[in-house]
Design a protein around this motif. Structure first.
Motif, short mmCIF file in Angstrom:
data_model
loop_
_atom_site.label_atom_id
_atom_site.label_comp_id
_atom_site.label_asym_id
_atom_site.label_seq_id
_atom_site.Cartn_x
_atom_site.Cartn_y
_atom_site.Cartn_z
N UNK A 107 1.26 -1.57 -0.50
CA UNK A 107 0.20 0.01 0.13
C UNK A 107 0.60 1.47 0.28
N UNK A 108 0.09 2.39 -0.01
CA UNK A 108 0.83 3.47 -0.71
C UNK A 108 0.36 4.54 0.51
N UNK A 109 1.25 4.97 1.92
CA UNK A 109 0.49 5.80 2.69
C UNK A 109 1.00 7.88 1.82
N UNK A 110 0.40 8.53 1.64
CA UNK A 110 0.75 9.63 1.89
C UNK A 110 0.13 11.08 3.00
N UNK A 111 1.21 11.70 3.34
CA UNK A 111 0.79 13.20 3.91
C UNK A 111 0.25 13.99 3.24
N UNK A 112 -0.82 14.35 4.09
CA UNK A 112 -1.34 15.91 3.01
C UNK A 112 -0.77 16.74 2.45
N UNK A 113 0.24 16.94 2.50
CA UNK A 113 1.40 18.20 2.68
C UNK A 113 2.05 17.26 1.39
#
Lengths: 178, 178
Positions: free
Chosen positions: B137-143
């Motif tokens: 999976x890929x987790x992104x931070x908003x920024x």
């Protein structure tokens, strides 16, 4: 007087989970504790699914939580975790909305195999909401609760024993808090 | 031809999560993969909150999942876990509804601290649904995602790199499956 709110995340309002809830309610009432209810399935579905943080019904429910000393989180286990229905409401609580609350989880499932869903699925969410005083909780298997002909429920001896213990611990912590 | 369904559990249909989804969609389309969508927030809210297993809209969505080779599960992180909105739909999938599917999670959150919500919160649920081929999976931070003036999104280099890798692995597994 202590005040407890029961957040019921069951999509169906007729469920054996009610047998557990009613039993604990009676015990708490005997200890002089006032009980309020938030039945997520009775909140406006669109406000929950569209995450309307400014919904009047949601804000009204959140106020009940804010004013409560203790919270009971009741849910059937769906797909090895709390219901999505329950979580739609928890998602709309303020950031630290469970801070300072004493919390008792009540879960019901089809198999004892999902007992740990309280610890693995629910508790991290409660912790993210600021919950710290989280009791072990009571997990019931469906077959421990039978529906009577006239609306009521009969609980197995084991379940009654666990609910008695949990209710006593919960009531004791609430009374010390106030 | 392989066929992927994206289950989007974001209550809001305008979200930076869309930047990730659109990017992966393009990559998969370039690999000749067909893409379908289930936007939970566009399903009938009452059917989700009252858990209407026989709802036509839900059954139609479930058919898309049944016919898919791969599933993308996309969600923002709310209270350290997947959204309740996402889970209301997963709760209505058949018992082993993700059996045989190749699954790619795409999560977005306000802080890197919730990276593990994919592994700790989502994956046990996917496993209960019969999911076995679950990518990291890929987790992104908003920024890492910025909105452009004309509807589009710009992604950080690191995020692009991770999405490229994930999309390539996903496409490869899908093509071997067929």
């Amino acid at each position: 007087m202590s005040n407890v709110v029961i957040i019921n995340g069951n999509p169906s309002l007729t469920s054996r989970l009610n047998g557990m809830i009613q039993y604990v309610e009676q015990r708490l009432a005997q200890a002089g504790i006032e009980i309020g209810h938030i039945r997520v399935a009775e909140l406006p579905p669109e406000d929950l699914i569209k995450a309307k943080f400014d919904s009047e019904a949601i804000l009204h429910a959140n106020k009940k939580v804010e004013e409560a000393d203790g919270i009971i989180i009741a849910s059937p286990v769906y797909k090895a975790a709390y219901t999505g229905v329950l979580k739609t409401y928890l998602d709309l609580l303020p950031q630290k909305g469970l801070s300072g609350k004493i919390i008792l989880p009540l879960f019901i499932g089809g198999t004892i195999a999902h007992l740990l869903s309280i610890d693995y699925a629910l508790k991290p969410v409660l912790s993210a909401l600021g919950g710290r005083y989280i009791l072990g909780g009571v997990y019931a298997v469906d077959t421990w609760i039978t529906r009577n002909e006239q609306e009521g429920y009969s609980l197995s001896e084991e379940l009654i024993h666990r609910l008695d213990e949990a209710a006593a611990e919960f009531a004791d912590l609430l009374q010390r808090k106030n």
